[in-house]
Write a protein that holds these residues in place. Structure first.
Motif, PDB file in Angstrom:
ATOM      1  N   TYR A  17       0.820  -1.205   0.000  1.00  0.00           N
ATOM      2  CA  TYR A  17       0.000   0.000   0.000  1.00  0.00           C
ATOM      3  C   TYR A  17       0.858   1.261   0.000  1.00  0.00           C
ATOM      4  CZ  TYR A  17      -3.724  -3.257   0.998  1.00  0.00           C
ATOM      5  OH  TYR A  17      -4.599  -4.304   0.908  1.00  0.00           O
ATOM      6  N   GLN A  20      -0.831   7.064   1.437  1.00  0.00           N
ATOM      7  CA  GLN A  20      -1.780   8.022   0.865  1.00  0.00           C
ATOM      8  C   GLN A  20      -3.134   7.842   1.543  1.00  0.00           C
ATOM      9  OE1 GLN A  20      -2.090   7.666  -3.399  1.00  0.00           O
ATOM     10  NE2 GLN A  20      -4.021   8.795  -3.500  1.00  0.00           N
ATOM     11  N   ILE A  22      -7.089   7.714   2.320  1.00  0.00           N
ATOM     12  CA  ILE A  22      -8.244   7.360   1.495  1.00  0.00           C
ATOM     13  C   ILE A  22      -9.078   8.600   1.212  1.00  0.00           C
ATOM     14  CG2 ILE A  22     -10.396   6.028   1.462  1.00  0.00           C
ATOM     15  CD1 ILE A  22      -8.975   3.875   3.081  1.00  0.00           C
ATOM     16  N   ASP A  23      -9.475   8.752  -0.035  1.00  0.00           N
ATOM     17  CA  ASP A  23     -10.294   9.892  -0.452  1.00  0.00           C
ATOM     18  C   ASP A  23     -11.537  10.000   0.432  1.00  0.00           C
ATOM     19  OD1 ASP A  23     -11.060  11.873  -2.771  1.00  0.00           O
ATOM     20  OD2 ASP A  23     -12.835  10.624  -2.433  1.00  0.00           O
ATOM     21  N   HIS A 101     -14.194   2.014  -5.654  1.00  0.00           N
ATOM     22  CA  HIS A 101     -13.611   3.334  -5.406  1.00  0.00           C
ATOM     23  C   HIS A 101     -12.109   3.366  -5.651  1.00  0.00           C
ATOM     24  CE1 HIS A 101     -17.061   5.572  -3.702  1.00  0.00           C
ATOM     25  NE2 HIS A 101     -17.488   4.375  -3.358  1.00  0.00           N
ATOM     26  N   GLY A 102     -11.571   2.335  -6.276  1.00  0.00           N
ATOM     27  CA  GLY A 102     -10.167   2.338  -6.645  1.00  0.00           C
ATOM     28  C   GLY A 102      -9.211   1.924  -5.546  1.00  0.00           C
ATOM     29  N   LEU A 103      -9.726   1.291  -4.495  1.00  0.00           N
ATOM     30  CA  LEU A 103      -8.878   0.848  -3.396  1.00  0.00           C
ATOM     31  C   LEU A 103      -8.513  -0.623  -3.545  1.00  0.00           C
ATOM     32  CD1 LEU A 103     -10.881   2.455  -0.449  1.00  0.00           C
ATOM     33  CD2 LEU A 103      -8.781   3.338  -1.471  1.00  0.00           C
ATOM     34  N   TYR A 135      -4.786   2.641  -1.149  1.00  0.00           N
ATOM     35  CA  TYR A 135      -4.319   2.769  -2.534  1.00  0.00           C
ATOM     36  C   TYR A 135      -3.030   1.975  -2.704  1.00  0.00           C
ATOM     37  CZ  TYR A 135      -7.768   6.464  -2.648  1.00  0.00           C
ATOM     38  OH  TYR A 135      -8.944   7.159  -2.563  1.00  0.00           O
ATOM     39  N   CYS A 136      -2.878   1.367  -3.862  1.00  0.00           N
ATOM     40  CA  CYS A 136      -1.757   0.458  -4.115  1.00  0.00           C
ATOM     41  C   CYS A 136      -0.887   0.959  -5.253  1.00  0.00           C
ATOM     42  CB  CYS A 136      -2.287  -0.933  -4.457  1.00  0.00           C
ATOM     43  SG  CYS A 136      -3.331  -1.650  -3.180  1.00  0.00           S
TER      44      CYS A 136
END
Length: 236
Positions: A17, A20, A22-23, A101-103, A135-136
């Motif tokens: 990971y 960053q 998480i949004d 959500h792109g995670l 996020y990766c």
């Protein structure tokens, strides 16, 4: 944003990971789902930050995880019937929402320190397992690549994961195909979806693995399994 069925196809376990946060929109979506699941099912799932130290040390000597900060702790009252199955079911719905959500996410049961204070629970509650989330890096680590190569040599086919006494319709086949993509402990894929004597049920799996398999089948086939090892599927 991708659909939930696209998330089933896209989801894969990520163990590295980025530093960053998480949004806020993604975090709020997960928090709302957690609130709804807890209120409806009597669970106590938590979204936690600061979990990184629990993934360090002897339990993680193999380099299984790197850069973990945020986790979804899958918890509930110990007395709740089929607790681990329920947490598997709703945990996988959260993993798929995170994917939308792109995670990246990964199920974890033993490669972290459960005694870390971040996981402290009131008396009468227990944590079945957790999901790492974040996020990766765009490219998988060497350890992740090696794991995925091994997984793809072990994957079962849909035919190996169903047992029917009749020719199944397309919606059933879609459900079984989704089950082939469901994560499971040690990637053993124990679930077999059965259609026998007019009833649809799953044999071979238990606990969180059973809940995860049911979640994938429900979403793809359009219906709902009852909880429990003898839980039957009802088509919408």
């Amino acid at each position: 944003m991708m659909t939930i069925l696209e998330a089933i196809d896209r989801r894969c376990s990520r163990r590295s990971y980025l530093d960053q946060p998480i949004d806020p929109a993604a975090r709020e979506a997960l928090q709302q789902m957690i609130h709804d699941f807890n209120a409806r099912e009597g669970l106590t799932i938590r979204l936690l930050d600061g979990a990184g130290p629990s993934f360090q040390g002897i339990l993680n000597d193999r380099g299984v995880f790197d850069g973990v900060n945020t986790v979804i702790a899958l918890c509930g009252r110990s007395a709740l019937p089929e607790l681990h199955e329920r947490l598997g079911y709703y945990g996988e719905l959260l993993a798929l929402e995170a994917t939308r959500h792109g995670l990246g996410t990964c199920w974890a049961g033993g490669t972290f320190d459960r005694g870390d204070p971040v996981y402290a629970l009131p008396e009468g509650e227990e944590m079945a397992c957790l999901l790492t989330a974040g996020y990766c890096p765009p490219d998988k680590s060497a350890a992740e690549v090696a794991f995925y190569e091994w997984v793809h040599t072990q994957m079962k086919t849909a035919d190996e994961m169903m047992d029917c006494d009749r020719t199944p319709p397309d919606w059933f086949l879609r459900g079984v195909e989704a089950v082939t993509k469901a994560p499971s402990g040690m990637h053993q894929q124990p679930a077999v979806v059965c259609w026998q004597n007019g009833e649809i049920f799953i044999r071979g799996a238990g606990g969180a693995d059973l809940g995860i398999a049911k979640a994938h089948f429900d979403l793809a086939a359009g219906g709902r399994f009852a909880f429990g090892p003898d839980g039957r599927f009802t088509k919408n």
